[in-house]
Design a protein around this motif. Structure first.
Motif, PDB file in Angstrom:
ATOM      1  N   ILE A   1       0.981   4.428  -2.698  1.00  0.00           N
ATOM      2  CA  ILE A   1       0.821   5.832  -2.297  1.00  0.00           C
ATOM      3  C   ILE A   1       2.014   6.659  -2.776  1.00  0.00           C
ATOM      4  CG2 ILE A   1       0.683   7.397  -0.323  1.00  0.00           C
ATOM      5  CD1 ILE A   1      -0.756   5.125   1.180  1.00  0.00           C
TER       6      ILE A   1
ATOM      7  N   SER B   1      -3.453  13.331   0.710  1.00  0.00           N
ATOM      8  CA  SER B   1      -2.697  12.878  -0.460  1.00  0.00           C
ATOM      9  C   SER B   1      -2.626  13.922  -1.565  1.00  0.00           C
ATOM     10  CB  SER B   1      -3.316  11.596  -1.026  1.00  0.00           C
ATOM     11  OG  SER B   1      -4.633  11.847  -1.507  1.00  0.00           O
TER      12      SER B   1
ATOM     13  N   ARG C   1       1.866   9.797  -5.414  1.00  0.00           N
ATOM     14  CA  ARG C   1       2.384  11.112  -5.039  1.00  0.00           C
ATOM     15  C   ARG C   1       3.408  11.608  -6.056  1.00  0.00           C
ATOM     16  NH1 ARG C   1       6.771  12.173  -0.649  1.00  0.00           N
ATOM     17  NH2 ARG C   1       6.699  14.457  -0.441  1.00  0.00           N
TER      18      ARG C   1
ATOM     19  N   THR D   1      -1.312   7.218   4.711  1.00  0.00           N
ATOM     20  CA  THR D   1      -1.137   8.256   3.690  1.00  0.00           C
ATOM     21  C   THR D   1      -0.441   9.478   4.288  1.00  0.00           C
ATOM     22  OG1 THR D   1      -3.140   7.531   2.544  1.00  0.00           O
ATOM     23  CG2 THR D   1      -2.339   9.742   2.046  1.00  0.00           C
TER      24      THR D   1
ATOM     25  N   SER E   1       0.824  -1.203   0.000  1.00  0.00           N
ATOM     26  CA  SER E   1       0.000   0.000   0.000  1.00  0.00           C
ATOM     27  C   SER E   1       0.860   1.257   0.000  1.00  0.00           C
ATOM     28  CB  SER E   1      -0.929  -0.008   1.222  1.00  0.00           C
ATOM     29  OG  SER E   1      -1.798   1.092   1.215  1.00  0.00           O
TER      30      SER E   1
ATOM     31  N   SER F   1      -8.366  11.440   3.733  1.00  0.00           N
ATOM     32  CA  SER F   1      -7.276  10.771   3.019  1.00  0.00           C
ATOM     33  C   SER F   1      -6.998  11.465   1.695  1.00  0.00           C
ATOM     34  CB  SER F   1      -7.637   9.299   2.789  1.00  0.00           C
ATOM     35  OG  SER F   1      -6.600   8.623   2.124  1.00  0.00           O
TER      36      SER F   1
ATOM     37  N   SER G   1       3.160  10.496   2.889  1.00  0.00           N
ATOM     38  CA  SER G   1       3.184  11.775   2.181  1.00  0.00           C
ATOM     39  C   SER G   1       4.209  12.739   2.763  1.00  0.00           C
ATOM     40  CB  SER G   1       1.797  12.425   2.211  1.00  0.00           C
ATOM     41  OG  SER G   1       0.855  11.631   1.526  1.00  0.00           O
TER      42      SER G   1
ATOM     43  N   GLN H   1      -5.612   3.529   6.625  1.00  0.00           N
ATOM     44  CA  GLN H   1      -5.126   4.007   5.333  1.00  0.00           C
ATOM     45  C   GLN H   1      -4.850   5.510   5.370  1.00  0.00           C
ATOM     46  OE1 GLN H   1      -4.418   2.134   2.800  1.00  0.00           O
ATOM     47  NE2 GLN H   1      -4.231   3.525   1.043  1.00  0.00           N
TER      48      GLN H   1
END
Length: 381
Positions: free
Chosen positions: A50, A287, A54, A336, A46, A283, A340, A332
């Motif tokens: 992400i 993100s 990004r 994130t 996961s 989220s 991030s 999640q």
């Protein structure tokens, strides 16, 4: 084909669920623990997805500009264009690379979802389709036992078996013929014997004729009698032993839907649906998906959480599944937030920095003579 979902559910999810229930006898806590274990297990996949999303979001404008320049420059030389495009993907990274981590973790997450939709949290239904024939036609049909696909059924806490619905004489019956619909394990042990071995568990089997009520009848013991020619469908139900058990503010883990037929509102379901939507929106904000620079896309991003969360009001899921989805979404969102905050790869940092420098220089050159920035530049020169 279930792409290994059934195997993962039976051999991974259920043993983990039983393990945690054995430590703390609470199915609600077992759901929480199972969800967190699986989420931590797929964390690297996961996180990779992400990170790629990004990188793509940050570098996509520059990458699109570079691709457009190459297409103009080499429009008459496809081989050279392909070579240059490969170099661009190597430099910026392939935008499709983020799809692989998502695909790899999907069977695991689907298996977790399927596990929580089954026993012991929900009632399990078996569908048996019957063909009722006239006496003169049934003689040409060779009797063959009918069995549904087996499903995992919890008979008692921590004890579950793969159970099928069986019609020993087959699902083609003659008018006036009597038979019996039974439940038994894949090894052939009747479900009633298993229930008798666990008197502390109350399981009452239910039968319902969903099609052809005038063609067949069935009593509480599962005895079937064919009445008229045609097709009929019988649904047998084995209740989930934890479907009526609550956890924290949730009244019943197996309850489906926020509204009853009489208009009663179940606020525990509503709260989880709203929580799911809020966590999904948060989220997106973290993100950066909510600020694409395209007004139409930004509007779509804003209403997506509303659509997804509202969907669970009109296409309801068991409360235990909603609780899993809420916990997974919060996890999640936190993931994130953490990912991030990671710095971009060094090569991408240099590309972005160089692009920003060029843009600032271009703005300086385009400044009008009477602008303060232009005057200072000339004065310093």
């Amino acid at each position: 084909m279930d792409f290994g979902i059934g195997f993962l559910s039976n051999n991974v999810m259920l043993p983990i669920l039983d393990f945690f229930y054995g430590i703390v006898p609470s199915y609600g806590l077992a759901i929480v623990a199972l969800t967190l274990v699986i989420r931590f297990a797929v964390y690297p996949l996961s996180a990779g997805s992400i990170r790629n999303m990004r990188r793509t979001r940050i570098t996509q404008p520059l990458m699109q500009k570079r691709v457009k320049e190459l297409q103009e420059r080499h429009k008459d030389n496809p081989a050279k264009l392909q070579e240059e495009m490969s170099a661009v993907y190597k430099e910026f990274g392939n935008p499709l690379a983020g799809c692989l981590p998502v695909l790899l973790q999907m069977p695991v997450l689907f298996a977790l979802f399927a596990t929580l939709r089954g026993s012991p949290f929900s009632d399990i239904n078996y569908t048996v389709n019957l063909q009722i024939l006239p006496q003169e036609q049934i003689e040409r049909v060779q009797p063959k036992a009918f069995a549904t696909s087996p499903q995992n059924i919890y008979i008692a806490d921590g004890e579950h078996y793969r159970i099928s619905a069986i019609v020993p004489s087959g699902n083609s019956l003659a008018v006036g013929e009597k038979t019996k619909l039974e439940f038994q394990t894949v090894e052939g042990k009747p479900l009633k014997e298993l229930i008798a071995e666990h008197p502390e568990t109350s399981i009452t089997l239910r039968w319902n004729i969903t099609k052809g009520q005038e063609r067949v009848q069935i009593d509480e013991a599962g005895n079937i009698e064919a009445l008229q020619p045609g097709e009929a469908t019988i649904q047998g139900t084995i209740p989930g032993i934890a479907s009526e058990k609550g956890f924290l503010f949730i009244d019943a883990l197996g309850r489906v839907g926020a509204f009853d037929a009489d208009g009663k509102i179940h606020w525990d379901i509503v709260a989880m649906v709203i929580g799911f939507g809020l966590s999904l929106y948060l989220s997106q904000v973290i993100s950066g998906q909510g600020a694409s620079g395209n007004p139409q896309q930004d509007t779509v991003n804003k209403i997506t959480p509303v659509i997804f969360s509202g969907m669970f009001l009109f296409f309801p899921l068991p409360a235990g599944v909603l609780m899993y989805m809420l916990i997974a979404n919060i996890f999640q969102t936190l993931q994130t937030f953490v990912v991030s905050r990671e710095p971009l790869p060094e090569n991408l940092q240099k590309i972005v920095a160089a692009s920003e420098t060029k843009e600032s220089e271009a703005k300086g050159r385009e400044a009008l003579p009477f602008e303060p920035g232009r005057s200072k530049k000339k004065a310093s020169g």
